[in-house]
Every structure is written in structure tokens, then in C-alpha cells.
Design a protein around this motif. Sequence first.
Motif, PDB file in Angstrom:
ATOM      1  N   ILE A 263       0.772  -1.266  -0.057  1.00  0.00           N
ATOM      2  CA  ILE A 263      -0.123   0.071   0.140  1.00  0.00           C
ATOM      3  C   ILE A 263       0.921   1.236   0.127  1.00  0.00           C
ATOM      4  CG2 ILE A 263      -1.664   1.242   1.208  1.00  0.00           C
ATOM      5  CD1 ILE A 263      -2.661  -1.442   2.280  1.00  0.00           C
ATOM      6  N   SER A 264       1.617   1.405   0.979  1.00  0.00           N
ATOM      7  CA  SER A 264       2.693   2.629   1.135  1.00  0.00           C
ATOM      8  C   SER A 264       3.735   2.468   0.142  1.00  0.00           C
ATOM      9  CB  SER A 264       3.295   2.666   2.337  1.00  0.00           C
ATOM     10  OG  SER A 264       2.090   2.800   3.372  1.00  0.00           O
ATOM     11  N   LEU A 265       4.385   1.378  -0.403  1.00  0.00           N
ATOM     12  CA  LEU A 265       5.339   1.267  -1.284  1.00  0.00           C
ATOM     13  C   LEU A 265       4.997   1.886  -2.573  1.00  0.00           C
ATOM     14  CD1 LEU A 265       8.248   0.338  -2.033  1.00  0.00           C
ATOM     15  CD2 LEU A 265       7.305  -1.755  -2.574  1.00  0.00           C
ATOM     16  N   PHE A 266       3.722   1.191  -3.103  1.00  0.00           N
ATOM     17  CA  PHE A 266       3.656   1.525  -4.724  1.00  0.00           C
ATOM     18  C   PHE A 266       3.109   3.047  -4.773  1.00  0.00           C
ATOM     19  CE2 PHE A 266       2.844  -3.194  -5.014  1.00  0.00           C
ATOM     20  CZ  PHE A 266       3.964  -3.315  -5.794  1.00  0.00           C
ATOM     21  N   SER A 267       2.277   3.561  -3.768  1.00  0.00           N
ATOM     22  CA  SER A 267       1.879   4.923  -3.737  1.00  0.00           C
ATOM     23  C   SER A 267       3.116   5.751  -3.459  1.00  0.00           C
ATOM     24  CB  SER A 267       0.792   4.995  -2.685  1.00  0.00           C
ATOM     25  OG  SER A 267       1.139   4.896  -1.497  1.00  0.00           O
ATOM     26  N   GLY A 268       3.822   5.483  -2.775  1.00  0.00           N
ATOM     27  CA  GLY A 268       5.258   6.246  -2.523  1.00  0.00           C
ATOM     28  C   GLY A 268       6.224   6.282  -3.707  1.00  0.00           C
ATOM     29  N   LEU A 269       6.281   5.100  -4.337  1.00  0.00           N
ATOM     30  CA  LEU A 269       7.070   5.124  -5.608  1.00  0.00           C
ATOM     31  C   LEU A 269       6.555   6.257  -6.822  1.00  0.00           C
ATOM     32  CD1 LEU A 269       7.943   1.197  -6.033  1.00  0.00           C
ATOM     33  CD2 LEU A 269       9.493   3.276  -5.478  1.00  0.00           C
ATOM     34  N   SER A 270       5.262   6.197  -6.793  1.00  0.00           N
ATOM     35  CA  SER A 270       4.443   6.936  -7.602  1.00  0.00           C
ATOM     36  C   SER A 270       4.661   8.430  -7.206  1.00  0.00           C
ATOM     37  CB  SER A 270       2.772   7.034  -7.423  1.00  0.00           C
ATOM     38  OG  SER A 270       2.651   5.618  -7.717  1.00  0.00           O
TER      39      SER A 270
END
Length: 284
Positions: free
Chosen positions: A250-257
Motif C-alpha cells: 500500500i505505502s510502497l507503490f503509492s510512495g514510488l508514484s
Amino acid sequence: MSAEFAVKSKKAFKRAMGITPLRIGMILFIMILLAAILAPIIAPYDPKALLGGILEPPSQAHPLGTDNFGRDLLSRIIHGTRSSLIIGFLAAGISGVIGIVVGAVSGYLGGAADRALTFVISIFDMTPAFFLVLIVIALFGGSIINVVIVVGLTTWTANARLMRAETVSLRDRVFVRSAEVAGEGKWRILLRHVVPNGIYPLVVNTTANISGAILMEASLSFIGLGDANIISWGQIVLEGRSYISTAWWISLFSGLSIVLTAWTFFLIGDGLNRFLTPKLQQKT
């Protein structure tokens, strides 16, 4: 005339695409922009739909997994692209317009007007922008309109200083003095001769401000001061913080965005700087 313009445009485009950071940045930007425009079409699910599977890891049905409410994470990230770009462009636009007006007037008029406007710029420079944004958002709410306005009103000083420096160097040029001798008004000279010839450094800085605005909005959303009515990457990171050990996606992919988008505009800004500054062409 049109043929000559077409040839010059083709050469300029070819030279721009020969600059690696600008080329990569533009490719990434086009992909991000298409994701924002086509979000309702390319998103596999309704970003607000509760699909049932809570905290499901990435799978064929949900490529980026689901969140704590069972919503598809990929769909939410795609739709979050819209709010990030809107905030980035509008806030940077406000910052650019204010910076151009204040810097051009200050540099061209000089004297008491220059000293007064420079003092105002210095006051804003000395004020911690993020804490000022926090106070305003806490008092008036974190709607997307408030975020855009307050970020734009707190990030214009760099543009103003750049525009002032360019204006000071341009006001004594022959073409500006000739316009004054010809009887053109000060505002007309500013709009027709000074601003168009001094705006290039601001283009680069404004591009960087887009990244700053996106990061600012993400930071506000992460601490709970963003607009709860929109889908925001920072908000998604906040939602995934409590599940970082069990639902890291959840946090990883949104943070990468967030990182990818900020990096995209950094590349575009760096590329534009090299394109508009001939001395830097040898470094491309």
C-alpha cells in the motif's frame, strides 16, 4: 514564413530530444498525463469500490493488491495521478505568475519600488514555507483549492528573484531603450520586451516547482491535512502506514508514484535548462 517556422521548429525539437534528461522526462510525463486523462478507462476497478478482499497482496486480479477497505490499489493510484498533476500545475502556475509580476516590476522600476518589493520577497524567504502552509491549512481546511492557493502563494519568491535579475540585465539593452524613446508605456515595454526575453530561467524553475507542489500536497495528506474528498498518493501512504509490516504494497507503490512523478519533472527541468542554456549543451 510558415515553412521557415516549420523548419526551425523541427530543428528545435530534434535538438531538444537529443538531450537525454529531457527526452526521458517527456516520455515519463506523457505516460503520467495519459494515465490521468484516461483514468476512468484504464483503471480496472472503481477506485472507491469495496471489493471484499481486504489487504490482498498483489495478484492477477489486483496487480498492486488491495488496501485495508478492500479497494483496488492500482485503480486508486491511477486516479490519484489526476489530483497530483492538478495541484502541481495550478500551484506552480500561481507561483510563476506572482514571481513574474513582482520580479519584473521590481527590476524595471528600481528605486523605492524595488527596495519595497525586495523587502517583501525577503520576508517571504525568511518564513518557513511548510509551517506557514500547515497553519493556513489547519485554520481554513485542506481542500484542494486551499492547498493549491497556499502552496502557490508560498513558493513564488525564487521566481521573483530570477525575474528581477533578468529584468535588471534587460532594462538597459538597446531594444528596451529604443522602445522608451519611441514613447511606449512602461507596462507595454514590460509585457512586450522585458518579460518575453527574461522568462526562460523561470520556465526551468517553475518545472521544479511542480515537483515541489506535488511533494507538499503528499506531505500534507500524509499528516492528515489533505483533502479527504480526493484520492491522493500521500493519503494512500498514510492509510498503508499502519499495515507496513503486513501489507507493505500500500505505502510502497503509492510512495514510488510520488517519487517517480517528482523525478520526472526534475528531469524535464534539467533538460530544459540544458536546452535553453547553450553552454550546457556539451554536457548532454
